[in-house]
Design an enzyme around this catalytic site. Structure first.
Site, PDB file in Angstrom:
ATOM      1  N   SER A  48       0.840  -1.206   0.000  1.00 61.14           N
ATOM      2  CA  SER A  48       0.000   0.000   0.000  1.00 61.14           C
ATOM      3  C   SER A  48       0.870   1.250   0.000  1.00 61.14           C
ATOM      4  CB  SER A  48      -0.910   0.026   1.226  1.00 61.14           C
ATOM      5  OG  SER A  48      -1.803  -1.060   1.220  1.00 61.14           O
TER       6      SER A  48
HETATM    7  N1  SAH Z   1      -0.983  -4.548   4.269  1.00 64.02           N
HETATM    8  C1  SAH Z   1      -0.360  -4.836   2.991  1.00 64.02           C
HETATM    9  C2  SAH Z   1      -1.278  -4.466   1.840  1.00 64.02           C
HETATM   10  C3  SAH Z   1      -1.197  -5.486   0.765  1.00 64.02           C
HETATM   11  S1  SAH Z   1      -2.420  -5.400  -0.485  1.00 64.02           S
HETATM   12  C4  SAH Z   1       0.998  -4.162   2.885  1.00 64.02           C
HETATM   13  O1  SAH Z   1       1.335  -3.339   3.729  1.00 64.02           O
HETATM   14  O2  SAH Z   1       1.763  -4.508   1.979  1.00 64.02           O
HETATM   15  C5  SAH Z   1      -3.718  -6.417   0.192  1.00 64.02           C
HETATM   16  C6  SAH Z   1      -3.423  -7.859   0.469  1.00 64.02           C
HETATM   17  O3  SAH Z   1      -4.666  -8.474   0.826  1.00 64.02           O
HETATM   18  C7  SAH Z   1      -2.893  -8.676  -0.711  1.00 64.02           C
HETATM   19  O4  SAH Z   1      -1.674  -9.271  -0.348  1.00 64.02           O
HETATM   20  C8  SAH Z   1      -3.982  -9.732  -0.959  1.00 64.02           C
HETATM   21  O5  SAH Z   1      -3.481 -10.984  -1.380  1.00 64.02           O
HETATM   22  C9  SAH Z   1      -4.632  -9.823   0.395  1.00 64.02           C
HETATM   23  N2  SAH Z   1      -6.001 -10.342   0.373  1.00 64.02           N
HETATM   24  C10 SAH Z   1      -6.966 -10.201  -0.569  1.00 64.02           C
HETATM   25  N3  SAH Z   1      -8.102 -10.823  -0.202  1.00 64.02           N
HETATM   26  C11 SAH Z   1      -7.854 -11.398   1.013  1.00 64.02           C
HETATM   27  C12 SAH Z   1      -8.622 -12.194   1.916  1.00 64.02           C
HETATM   28  N4  SAH Z   1      -9.882 -12.549   1.656  1.00 64.02           N
HETATM   29  N5  SAH Z   1      -8.043 -12.612   3.056  1.00 64.02           N
HETATM   30  C13 SAH Z   1      -6.757 -12.277   3.365  1.00 64.02           C
HETATM   31  N6  SAH Z   1      -5.983 -11.520   2.554  1.00 64.02           N
HETATM   32  C14 SAH Z   1      -6.518 -11.094   1.392  1.00 64.02           C
END
Ligand code: SAH
Length: 214
Positions: free
Chosen positions: A66
């Site tokens: 993010s």
């Molecule tokens: N907090 C992260 C943001 C990553 S983007 C950071 O700081 O890098 C969001 C993430 O949510 C992705 O890695 C994606 O695979 C995950 N995601 C999507 N749907 C999900 C679900 N149902 N349960 C858990 N994770 C999920």
């Protein structure tokens, strides 16, 4: 992996913090966590110069780390206090997880992408960040570890999952971007077992919260 945190990367982080202040991030604890955590170690080392721009960045498996502003904003909205038990949905790169840890929280984090789960769990261990990482589905939360003081969703949810509302303590806060293509940042406070108040905090764009593990 590049472990080095140099004058250059420290300097770039100071600049990033100044930029976040101009975007109205004010919480000193959140700003100092961002100043401390070497964000360049969470993305591919060949993209060092992108690590401290205020932008989202691909981390593989079709996912992104993010944007720093978004991480800072969500962290502020969560009003983290030391020792609080926090559930994060979407471990991704693990960067947001580390911000929560720096704020003194005990963090439980779920990722649905298997490869990313393994890769990030390993990275956090190497960096000495002690989070409880789970491979699973964020829609279900972690009933065995509930209730949580705070819950943070870091992917775009089409709706607010009931399981997450249930797993929040009374008085607890859920920060969740809700919407299909673009999301509204919604902040729920649990007033009683059945009542929640809700505030909205602007428009954001997240990768989607998907069902089922992969
Ligand atoms: N907090 C992260 C943001 C990553 S983007 C950071 O700081 O890098 C969001 C993430 O949510 C992705 O890695 C994606 O695979 C995950 N995601 C999507 N749907 C999900 C679900 N149902 N349960 C858990 N994770 C999920």
């Amino acid at each position: 992996m590049q472990h080095l945190d140099t004058y250059k990367t420290k300097g770039l982080r100071k600049k990033l913090v100044e930029e976040l202040k101009t975007k109205e991030i004010t919480c000193p604890k959140v700003l100092s966590a961002i100043e401390k955590i070497p964000r360049h170690l969470f993305i591919d080392s060949s993209f060092l110069e992108f690590a401290y721009q205020d932008k989202a960045f691909p981390i593989g498996e079709d996912q992104t780390i993010s944007q720093p502003y978004t991480v800072a904003k969500q962290s502020e909205l969560l009003q983290v206090k030391s020792k609080e038990k926090i559930l994060e949905i979407g471990t991704g790169s693990g960067y947001q997880t580390c911000v929560l840890l720096e704020l003194g929280a005990k963090v439980f984090t779920i990722e649905r992408q298997r490869n990313l789960y393994f890769k990030t769990k390993e990275l956090l261990t190497q960096l000495n960040y002690n989070a409880n990482c789970f491979y699973g589905d964020g829609y279900a939360g972690l009933p065995n570890f509930a209730p949580f003081d705070k819950i943070l969703v870091t992917c775009g949810a089409p709706f607010v999952p009931d399981a997450l509302k249930e797993q929040l303590k009374i008085g607890g806060i859920l920060v969740i971007p809700v919407g299909e293509n673009a999301q509204q940042m919604q902040v729920y406070t649990k007033q009683s077992d059945t009542e929640f108040s809700c505030e909205e905090h602007g428009d954001f764009k997240f990768v989607p919260m998907l069902e089922n593990r992969k």
